[in-house]
Design a protein around this motif. Structure first.
Motif, PDB file in Angstrom:
ATOM      1  N   TRP A   1      30.058  33.695  10.029  1.00  0.00           N
ATOM      2  CA  TRP A   1      30.529  34.656  11.019  1.00  0.00           C
ATOM      3  C   TRP A   1      29.341  35.351  11.678  1.00  0.00           C
ATOM      4  CZ3 TRP A   1      30.082  39.836  11.984  1.00  0.00           C
ATOM      5  CH2 TRP A   1      30.926  40.340  12.955  1.00  0.00           C
ATOM      6  N   GLU A   2      28.350  35.720  10.874  1.00  0.00           N
ATOM      7  CA  GLU A   2      27.178  36.399  11.431  1.00  0.00           C
ATOM      8  C   GLU A   2      26.409  35.485  12.377  1.00  0.00           C
ATOM      9  OE1 GLU A   2      23.136  38.699   9.955  1.00  0.00           O
ATOM     10  OE2 GLU A   2      24.697  38.232   8.512  1.00  0.00           O
TER      11      GLU A   2
ATOM     12  N   VAL B   1      30.928  39.841  22.732  1.00  0.00           N
ATOM     13  CA  VAL B   1      30.971  39.350  21.359  1.00  0.00           C
ATOM     14  C   VAL B   1      32.403  38.975  21.039  1.00  0.00           C
ATOM     15  CG1 VAL B   1      30.585  39.964  18.959  1.00  0.00           C
ATOM     16  CG2 VAL B   1      29.056  40.819  20.721  1.00  0.00           C
TER      17      VAL B   1
ATOM     18  N   GLU C   1      27.646  32.966  14.059  1.00  0.00           N
ATOM     19  CA  GLU C   1      28.477  32.808  15.254  1.00  0.00           C
ATOM     20  C   GLU C   1      28.347  34.030  16.160  1.00  0.00           C
ATOM     21  OE1 GLU C   1      33.219  32.720  16.159  1.00  0.00           O
ATOM     22  OE2 GLU C   1      32.501  31.588  14.425  1.00  0.00           O
ATOM     23  N   TRP C   2      28.349  35.214  15.569  1.00  0.00           N
ATOM     24  CA  TRP C   2      28.216  36.442  16.345  1.00  0.00           C
ATOM     25  C   TRP C   2      26.857  36.500  17.034  1.00  0.00           C
ATOM     26  CZ3 TRP C   2      24.876  40.642  15.943  1.00  0.00           C
ATOM     27  CH2 TRP C   2      25.185  41.717  16.754  1.00  0.00           C
TER      28      TRP C   2
ATOM     29  N   SER D   1      26.702  34.019  19.858  1.00  0.00           N
ATOM     30  CA  SER D   1      27.543  34.355  21.009  1.00  0.00           C
ATOM     31  C   SER D   1      26.949  35.509  21.812  1.00  0.00           C
ATOM     32  CB  SER D   1      28.956  34.720  20.558  1.00  0.00           C
ATOM     33  OG  SER D   1      28.955  35.938  19.844  1.00  0.00           O
ATOM     34  N   SER D   2      26.125  36.335  21.167  1.00  0.00           N
ATOM     35  CA  SER D   2      25.554  37.468  21.884  1.00  0.00           C
ATOM     36  C   SER D   2      24.079  37.277  22.239  1.00  0.00           C
ATOM     37  CB  SER D   2      25.711  38.749  21.069  1.00  0.00           C
ATOM     38  OG  SER D   2      25.041  38.629  19.842  1.00  0.00           O
TER      39      SER D   2
ATOM     40  N   PRO E   1      36.419  38.990  15.596  1.00  0.00           N
ATOM     41  CA  PRO E   1      36.725  38.157  14.440  1.00  0.00           C
ATOM     42  C   PRO E   1      38.178  37.698  14.492  1.00  0.00           C
ATOM     43  CG  PRO E   1      36.194  40.406  13.772  1.00  0.00           C
ATOM     44  CD  PRO E   1      36.015  40.326  15.243  1.00  0.00           C
TER      45      PRO E   1
END
Length: 153
Positions: A76-77, A104, A79-80, A83-84, A107
């Motif tokens: 998740w981190e 962003v 991906e975040w 994406s940013s 979730p």
């Protein structure tokens, strides 16, 4: 998306592999890299240490669950961050060449439902709503000091 190296990768098994598959993979790798079969080979000793650690974690259900949760949080981190920001850590450019942060992605709905803060907020909202309903529906009994002129008809 950047790949996260896990103990599953060290044993060369799927993340959803049953214990029998994990054990078989451990046995195959330990037969190949065991120090007794590779005397004096430091690379084989390092690989065997990695394989032993991976098997010790994946063979224990509690530690395996913790490892799976770690993988989910790391993915998740990543991906975040991707994406940013760009791959190099800088923010991605807009179409006109100016740099600006990207939106962003939120979730997933299921990740939010696993968050205990969400459940606490929902519980507090329901409790507050119930208390307010009781006070508004039957004020003289709950709040006897409220004048009847202020009470609901």
């Amino acid at each position: 998306m950047a790949k996260i190296h896990t103990h599953y990768d060290n044993l060369k098994v799927s993340r959803h592999a049953p214990q029998e598959v994990i054990r078989a993979a451990y046995k195959a790798l330990s037969q190949k890299y065991h120090p007794d079969k590779n005397p004096g080979d430091e690379r084989a000793a390092r690989i065997m240490a990695i394989v032993n650690t991976a098997y010790n974690i994946l063979s224990d259900p509690v530690r395996r669950k913790e490892h799976d949760e770690w993988i989910a949080s790391e993915e998740w981190e990543v991906e975040w961050l991707e994406s940013s920001h760009g791959e190099d850590g800088r923010e991605k450019p807009r179409g006109d060449g100016h740099w600006e942060p990207r939106q962003v992605a939120a979730p997933s709905r299921w990740r939010v439902l696993r968050d205990p803060r969400w459940w606490g907020l929902m519980l507090a909202s329901f409790a507050g709503g119930g208390a307010l309903a009781i006070v508004l529906l039957d004020p003289p009994r709950i709040l006897p000091s409220v004048p009847s002129a202020l009470a609901w008809p």
